[in-house]
Design an enzyme around this catalytic site. Sequence first.
Site, PDB file in Angstrom:
ATOM      1  CD  GLN A  11      -3.041   0.566   2.343  1.00 45.76           C
ATOM      2  OE1 GLN A  11      -3.005  -0.507   2.912  1.00 45.76           O
ATOM      3  NE2 GLN A  11      -3.931   1.476   2.633  1.00 45.76           N
ATOM      4  CB  SER A  88       2.728  -4.848   3.964  1.00 46.71           C
ATOM      5  OG  SER A  88       1.560  -4.726   4.736  1.00 46.71           O
ATOM      6  CG  LEU A  89      -1.367  -5.271  -0.784  1.00 45.61           C
ATOM      7  CD1 LEU A  89      -2.651  -6.046  -0.648  1.00 45.61           C
ATOM      8  CD2 LEU A  89      -1.623  -3.915  -1.403  1.00 45.61           C
ATOM      9  NE  ARG A 113      -3.016  -7.640   4.449  1.00 47.62           N
ATOM     10  CZ  ARG A 113      -2.266  -6.550   4.312  1.00 47.62           C
ATOM     11  NH1 ARG A 113      -2.644  -5.580   3.518  1.00 47.62           N
ATOM     12  NH2 ARG A 113      -1.123  -6.425   4.986  1.00 47.62           N
ATOM     13  CG  HIS A 195       2.430  -4.483   9.524  1.00 46.56           C
ATOM     14  ND1 HIS A 195       2.238  -5.812   9.187  1.00 46.56           N
ATOM     15  CD2 HIS A 195       2.286  -3.780   8.374  1.00 46.56           C
ATOM     16  CE1 HIS A 195       1.996  -5.892   7.884  1.00 46.56           C
ATOM     17  NE2 HIS A 195       2.014  -4.675   7.378  1.00 46.56           N
ATOM     18  CD  GLN A 244       1.382  -9.381   5.882  1.00 45.93           C
ATOM     19  OE1 GLN A 244       0.422  -8.635   6.014  1.00 45.93           O
ATOM     20  NE2 GLN A 244       1.861  -9.744   4.714  1.00 45.93           N
TER      21      GLN A 244
END
Length: 295
Positions: A11, A88-89, A113, A195, A244
């Site tokens: 992102q 991440s994503l 998500r 996170h 995650q």
Amino acid sequence: MNTRAYIFPGQGAQFSGMGRDLYEKSEEARSMFERANEILGFRITDIMFEGTAEELKQTKVTQPAVFLHSVILAKVLGVEPIAVAGHSLGEFSALVVAGALSFEEGLRLVSKRAMAMQRACELSQGAMAAVLGASDEVIERVCDEVEGVVVAANYNCPGQLVISGSSDAVAEACAKLKEAGARRALPLPVGGAFHSPLMEPARKELEEAIEAAEFHTPLCPIYQNVDAKPHTSPEEIKCNLIAQLTAPVRWTQIVREMCADGISAFTELGPGSVLQGLVRKISPEVEVESRASLE
């Protein structure tokens, strides 16, 4: 031997016009984009190709948009990876390109998500900040000393770490880090504390969706955010993907691990070139490029 790994952004890499050339030049890409519009229940392509920065910033748009750009580009280029990783994503993009998830299943999970993270953001006053010019050890120590929730969230590259947590705790940690010698501590324009433990409601929501999804053994190892290690077991991949959301992204460690395992070249696929810059700072000796289009 081909020792090139493919890496996928997260992102924040989105831009207006992303993916348009794929749609216009490739029949295969066009049909994948149209399938995505059906699955999501709105024309994400209109926002990707013509939308403003503000429209692209909506969580329900941003995450699927970055995922679609990366995955469809990889598909059209005919990528056959020997190792993958995503920030991440971007881990979801990596899993689809490596064959651990189908395109449709990956998109549904990314959409879930995004919505789960949005809801978690609305439940708490969270914030993130980029800390520059301080060691990981100093940042971790300061976070431990601050009252309230604040943790190391993204180990991006040496000298650049993102912290995440409740707004007050992040602000206090930033002040203490400057006192401790950090060059800068900058609040990031994000909607919440990604996170960090504040994402626990989203983790629970996503856990159900991941447990219900069909995962396959990938064609190659995927180096996952949670532990920076290569994985091929569908069960391990699922567990790491669930963890995650509340755990840090260990990007510095991932790149070092991949290089130690013999990777000597990296191609970033998708919007932007953030990861290309990070890889250069982590391992200046490797070859790295980023691709956002067919050109």
